[in-house]
Design an enzyme around this catalytic site. Sequence first.
Site, PDB file in Angstrom:
ATOM      1  N   HIS A   1     -42.134 -28.461  24.530  1.00  0.00           N
ATOM      2  CA  HIS A   1     -41.471 -27.609  23.554  1.00  0.00           C
ATOM      3  C   HIS A   1     -42.213 -27.728  22.224  1.00  0.00           C
ATOM      4  O   HIS A   1     -42.545 -28.833  21.789  1.00  0.00           O
ATOM      5  CB  HIS A   1     -40.034 -28.073  23.303  1.00  0.00           C
TER       6      HIS A   1
ATOM      7  N   VAL B   1     -35.656 -27.872  33.647  1.00  0.00           N
ATOM      8  CA  VAL B   1     -36.602 -27.121  34.481  1.00  0.00           C
ATOM      9  C   VAL B   1     -37.668 -28.088  34.994  1.00  0.00           C
ATOM     10  O   VAL B   1     -38.402 -28.691  34.197  1.00  0.00           O
ATOM     11  CB  VAL B   1     -37.246 -25.966  33.693  1.00  0.00           C
TER      12      VAL B   1
ATOM     13  N   ARG C   1     -42.181 -17.794  24.678  1.00  0.00           N
ATOM     14  CA  ARG C   1     -41.023 -18.127  23.837  1.00  0.00           C
ATOM     15  C   ARG C   1     -39.848 -18.573  24.709  1.00  0.00           C
ATOM     16  O   ARG C   1     -39.592 -17.971  25.767  1.00  0.00           O
ATOM     17  CB  ARG C   1     -40.627 -16.930  22.963  1.00  0.00           C
ATOM     18  N   ASP C   2     -39.144 -19.610  24.218  1.00  0.00           N
ATOM     19  CA  ASP C   2     -37.960 -20.095  24.918  1.00  0.00           C
ATOM     20  C   ASP C   2     -36.881 -19.007  24.881  1.00  0.00           C
ATOM     21  O   ASP C   2     -36.676 -18.343  23.869  1.00  0.00           O
ATOM     22  CB  ASP C   2     -37.452 -21.380  24.263  1.00  0.00           C
ATOM     23  N   ILE C   3     -36.173 -18.851  25.988  1.00  0.00           N
ATOM     24  CA  ILE C   3     -35.157 -17.810  26.093  1.00  0.00           C
ATOM     25  C   ILE C   3     -33.928 -18.126  25.224  1.00  0.00           C
ATOM     26  O   ILE C   3     -33.166 -17.229  24.869  1.00  0.00           O
ATOM     27  CB  ILE C   3     -34.757 -17.628  27.581  1.00  0.00           C
TER      28      ILE C   3
ATOM     29  N   HIS D   1     -43.289 -29.065  30.824  1.00  0.00           N
ATOM     30  CA  HIS D   1     -43.399 -28.172  29.672  1.00  0.00           C
ATOM     31  C   HIS D   1     -43.284 -28.968  28.393  1.00  0.00           C
ATOM     32  O   HIS D   1     -42.552 -29.944  28.321  1.00  0.00           O
ATOM     33  CB  HIS D   1     -42.339 -27.066  29.705  1.00  0.00           C
TER      34      HIS D   1
ATOM     35  N   ASN E   1     -39.386 -33.397  27.924  1.00  0.00           N
ATOM     36  CA  ASN E   1     -38.356 -34.142  28.626  1.00  0.00           C
ATOM     37  C   ASN E   1     -38.844 -34.534  30.017  1.00  0.00           C
ATOM     38  O   ASN E   1     -39.490 -33.740  30.699  1.00  0.00           O
ATOM     39  CB  ASN E   1     -37.088 -33.293  28.757  1.00  0.00           C
TER      40      ASN E   1
HETATM   41  P1  5GP Z   1     -35.786 -28.727  29.379  1.00  0.00           P
HETATM   42  O1  5GP Z   1     -34.359 -29.096  29.139  1.00  0.00           O
HETATM   43  O2  5GP Z   1     -36.124 -28.656  30.854  1.00  0.00           O
HETATM   44  O3  5GP Z   1     -36.755 -29.568  28.602  1.00  0.00           O
HETATM   45  O4  5GP Z   1     -35.972 -27.271  28.765  1.00  0.00           O
HETATM   46  C1  5GP Z   1     -35.942 -26.100  29.522  1.00  0.00           C
HETATM   47  C2  5GP Z   1     -36.037 -24.941  28.560  1.00  0.00           C
HETATM   48  O5  5GP Z   1     -36.314 -23.783  29.299  1.00  0.00           O
HETATM   49  C3  5GP Z   1     -34.747 -24.664  27.770  1.00  0.00           C
HETATM   50  O6  5GP Z   1     -35.025 -24.738  26.374  1.00  0.00           O
HETATM   51  C4  5GP Z   1     -34.348 -23.251  28.211  1.00  0.00           C
HETATM   52  O7  5GP Z   1     -33.808 -22.472  27.169  1.00  0.00           O
HETATM   53  C5  5GP Z   1     -35.660 -22.685  28.717  1.00  0.00           C
HETATM   54  N1  5GP Z   1     -35.524 -21.668  29.756  1.00  0.00           N
HETATM   55  C6  5GP Z   1     -34.740 -21.737  30.875  1.00  0.00           C
HETATM   56  N2  5GP Z   1     -34.883 -20.633  31.611  1.00  0.00           N
HETATM   57  C7  5GP Z   1     -35.781 -19.844  30.952  1.00  0.00           C
HETATM   58  C8  5GP Z   1     -36.339 -18.561  31.257  1.00  0.00           C
HETATM   59  O8  5GP Z   1     -36.042 -17.915  32.260  1.00  0.00           O
HETATM   60  N3  5GP Z   1     -37.236 -18.070  30.361  1.00  0.00           N
HETATM   61  C9  5GP Z   1     -37.585 -18.762  29.228  1.00  0.00           C
HETATM   62  N4  5GP Z   1     -38.475 -18.171  28.416  1.00  0.00           N
HETATM   63  N5  5GP Z   1     -37.085 -19.970  28.926  1.00  0.00           N
HETATM   64  C10 5GP Z   1     -36.186 -20.506  29.780  1.00  0.00           C
END
Ligand code: 5GP
Length: 120
Positions: free
Chosen positions: A106, A100, A32-34, A104, A91
């Site tokens: 979503h 990140v 799950r996303d944080i 990944h 992304n």
């Molecule tokens: P991006 O913008 O890279 O596509 O999305 C990165 C996602 O990683 C974001 O939705 C953010 O909330 C999530 N995220 C960042 N750090 C953590 C973490 O430590 N644990 C979890 N579960 N999600 C994270």
Amino acid sequence: MAYDPSNIFARILRGEIPCRKVFEDEHVLAFRDINPQAPVHILVIPKGAYVSLDDFSAQASPAEIAALVRAVGEIARTQGLAESGYRILANHGADSHQEVPHFHVHVFGGRPLGRMISKA
Ligand code: 5GP
């Protein structure tokens, strides 16, 4: 862009940081996303070291690619989203605001999500 093994998802994969796991197999971890943007917001990641879809689509094995796609579908079904609908998003790079640097996908669902993306 070279893969940075200190990124947060690499640390989750190594067990250095906890996550709320929803799925795992040989090639894939999902959790799950944080900071969820929908009632269901799950991140599906390959266990291999890939920066983004650009890297994953070019370098990953057919087994890794198949595992990730199958995992996304299975997770959506298991979470009860297949009937009501869901959105997947990945992304890559600066214009997408990728935060990140570990590939990944979503998975969003659990409410009407509106159409596509902002025009701003
Ligand atoms: P991006 O913008 O890279 O596509 O999305 C990165 C996602 O990683 C974001 O939705 C953010 O909330 C999530 N995220 C960042 N750090 C953590 C973490 O430590 N644990 C979890 N579960 N999600 C994270």
